[in-house]
Write an enzyme that holds these catalytic residues in place. Sequence first.
Site, PDB file in Angstrom:
ATOM      1  N   GLU A 157      73.206  75.828  60.634  1.00 56.60           N
ATOM      2  CA  GLU A 157      74.507  75.402  60.117  1.00 56.60           C
ATOM      3  C   GLU A 157      74.429  74.418  58.953  1.00 56.60           C
ATOM      4  O   GLU A 157      74.904  73.283  59.064  1.00 56.60           O
ATOM      5  CB  GLU A 157      75.344  74.771  61.232  1.00 56.60           C
ATOM      6  CG  GLU A 157      75.683  75.725  62.352  1.00 56.60           C
ATOM      7  CD  GLU A 157      76.691  75.145  63.342  1.00 56.60           C
ATOM      8  OE1 GLU A 157      77.084  73.974  63.199  1.00 56.60           O
ATOM      9  OE2 GLU A 157      77.089  75.874  64.259  1.00 56.60           O
ATOM     10  N   GLU A 192      75.103  81.191  68.254  1.00 58.93           N
ATOM     11  CA  GLU A 192      75.811  80.250  69.132  1.00 58.93           C
ATOM     12  C   GLU A 192      77.236  80.736  69.312  1.00 58.93           C
ATOM     13  O   GLU A 192      77.875  81.178  68.354  1.00 58.93           O
ATOM     14  CB  GLU A 192      75.916  78.835  68.550  1.00 58.93           C
ATOM     15  CG  GLU A 192      74.644  78.053  68.503  1.00 58.93           C
ATOM     16  CD  GLU A 192      74.854  76.657  67.891  1.00 58.93           C
ATOM     17  OE1 GLU A 192      75.977  76.116  67.954  1.00 58.93           O
ATOM     18  OE2 GLU A 192      73.883  76.129  67.339  1.00 58.93           O
TER      19      GLU A 192
HETATM   20  C1  GBH Z   1      77.393  73.725  66.619  1.00 58.51           C
HETATM   21  O1  GBH Z   1      78.191  73.168  65.637  1.00 58.51           O
HETATM   22  C2  GBH Z   1      76.061  73.033  66.623  1.00 58.51           C
HETATM   23  O2  GBH Z   1      75.042  73.851  66.085  1.00 58.51           O
HETATM   24  C3  GBH Z   1      75.646  72.551  67.975  1.00 58.51           C
HETATM   25  O3  GBH Z   1      74.593  71.656  67.844  1.00 58.51           O
HETATM   26  C4  GBH Z   1      76.849  71.943  68.662  1.00 58.51           C
HETATM   27  O4  GBH Z   1      76.501  71.313  69.854  1.00 58.51           O
HETATM   28  C5  GBH Z   1      77.825  73.049  68.930  1.00 58.51           C
HETATM   29  O5  GBH Z   1      78.152  73.728  67.754  1.00 58.51           O
HETATM   30  C6  GBH Z   1      79.127  72.591  69.559  1.00 58.51           C
HETATM   31  O6  GBH Z   1      79.857  71.793  68.649  1.00 58.51           O
HETATM   32  O7  GBH Z   1      84.304  65.725  66.017  1.00 58.51           O
HETATM   33  O8  GBH Z   1      82.944  64.583  64.401  1.00 58.51           O
HETATM   34  O9  GBH Z   1      81.945  65.378  66.415  1.00 58.51           O
HETATM   35  C7  GBH Z   1      79.453  73.778  65.467  1.00 58.51           C
HETATM   36  C8  GBH Z   1      80.229  72.978  64.458  1.00 58.51           C
HETATM   37  C9  GBH Z   1      80.227  70.662  64.140  1.00 58.51           C
HETATM   38  C10 GBH Z   1      81.966  71.729  65.405  1.00 58.51           C
HETATM   39  C11 GBH Z   1      80.662  69.330  64.723  1.00 58.51           C
HETATM   40  C12 GBH Z   1      82.376  70.422  65.979  1.00 58.51           C
HETATM   41  C13 GBH Z   1      82.494  68.131  65.632  1.00 58.51           C
HETATM   42  C14 GBH Z   1      82.633  67.085  64.591  1.00 58.51           C
HETATM   43  N1  GBH Z   1      80.577  71.715  65.052  1.00 58.51           N
HETATM   44  N2  GBH Z   1      82.073  69.378  65.026  1.00 58.51           N
HETATM   45  S1  GBH Z   1      82.979  65.583  65.393  1.00 58.51           S
END
Ligand code: GBH
Length: 450
Positions: free
Chosen positions: A169, A353
């Site tokens: 990502e 994922e």
């Molecule tokens: C994936 O990101 C990741 O590859 C994985 O590591 C992660 O655990 C999983 O999805 C679930 O999120 O509110 O500031 O924490 C997906 C994209 C990026 C979406 C982080 C949620 C949260 C930003 N994700 N985002 S924050």
Amino acid sequence: MRPDPVPPAFPTGFRWSAATAAFQIEGARGADGRGRSIWDDFVETPGLVRDGSTAEPGPDSYHRAADDVALLSELGVDRYRFSISWTRVRPGGGAVNPAGLDYYDRLVDALLEAGVTPFPTLYHWDLPAELEAEGGWLNRDTVSGFADYARSVADALGDRVKNWYTINEPVSTSLQGYAIGELAPGRQLLFESLPSVHHQLLAHGTAAGILHDHGAEQVGIVNNHTQVLPAREEDGTAAYLYDVLHNRVFAEPVLLGSYPDLAALGVDLPIRDGDLETIRTPCEFYGVNFYNPTTIRSAPQESPIPFEQVPTPGAAHTGFGALWPIVPGALTEFLVDAKQRYGDALPPVIVGENGASFPEPDHPDGRIDDTDRIAYLDGHIRAVADAIAQGVPVQEYTVWSLLDNFEWAEGFTQRFGLVHVDQVTSARTPKASYGWYRDLIAQVRTGAGQ
Ligand code: GBH
């Protein structure tokens, strides 16, 4: 609501997997001479992680890898997607640390012994802090550091590991890490963050060449994609820009060898001769992480960026909140659209994922009957089957995540696991979704080809 008892149909040979990532599950940051990463800095900065947690001990997989392998074996998955920590293998981005490689060496052997194919990711966000001090992904030198790291991992594991994800990502690193600062390294550079896109893609292409030279059979990047929906008719331009920045900037250099037109944004990427050829290095699969569609409207005049994300009308949402809608059909539509857009330039797709968090107790008494997770996974797995039926070459599906783990800026407040993890004792307890996924895999295998 319980899912349809008739299992979806998949072609013979379709593969099933479950995923984790090093910083989210390993703990043991003091072990084996591991160096500091940008996530160590992030979790130690007060106020950045929602519950103030530091990822320690979490699932403590550094000490409990045997438990993880047993869970995977019992689940019946073909493969395990885990990530390798750059800071264990080359602390500080410097010399190879053999003790750091040992953990992965043993994990790979244990997986092979259990009949589960290891499918590691080289980079899942834990950049050595020393490299960030030199500009991190904004600095082109990070690409050669990554190449050295990829080479040392391939030297150590390439005799047994034939399947690799390069970078996880890059959009999350660029948009959330460098543009708005929600994830490490927590910078807020807005459009000035864009060199980090090019350098990550260049790192992917460079590493792909190295891995192929070491006998890899299957290599690919794994991008986070979303279906972009305009909130109202007048939001078409904002939605178009968001689609360019979130999806196309990451897909098209890899698949087509060119960037979409960024002139409207007034930015230039630091592209040198030969870079696009490197980024387009032929790969055996294209990795897609998919969670939800994104509804976009144009931002108010005073906003520094031209779009904003709003809840998707009419959709239920996961425990992550209103901006994480549950719309399985969006995955079918995204995949069919990608196939139409890119045609033969799209190699076989691996869903790297897909999954969801829902509120669950920290210390359950008895079984966690996570029917909402089962419904989410069932809907998205059927969405993949629908895309295959419409001609999209999807080969593999991966649940995020095998285990409840450290959810970045959300700390331990979001549980995505098929297996519940007590964040204090690290005890593992399979949820209902674990048994459901195990049975689904077995049923699809039995029914495949009929
Ligand atoms: C994936 O990101 C990741 O590859 C994985 O590591 C992660 O655990 C999983 O999805 C679930 O999120 O509110 O500031 O924490 C997906 C994209 C990026 C979406 C982080 C949620 C949260 C930003 N994700 N985002 S924050």
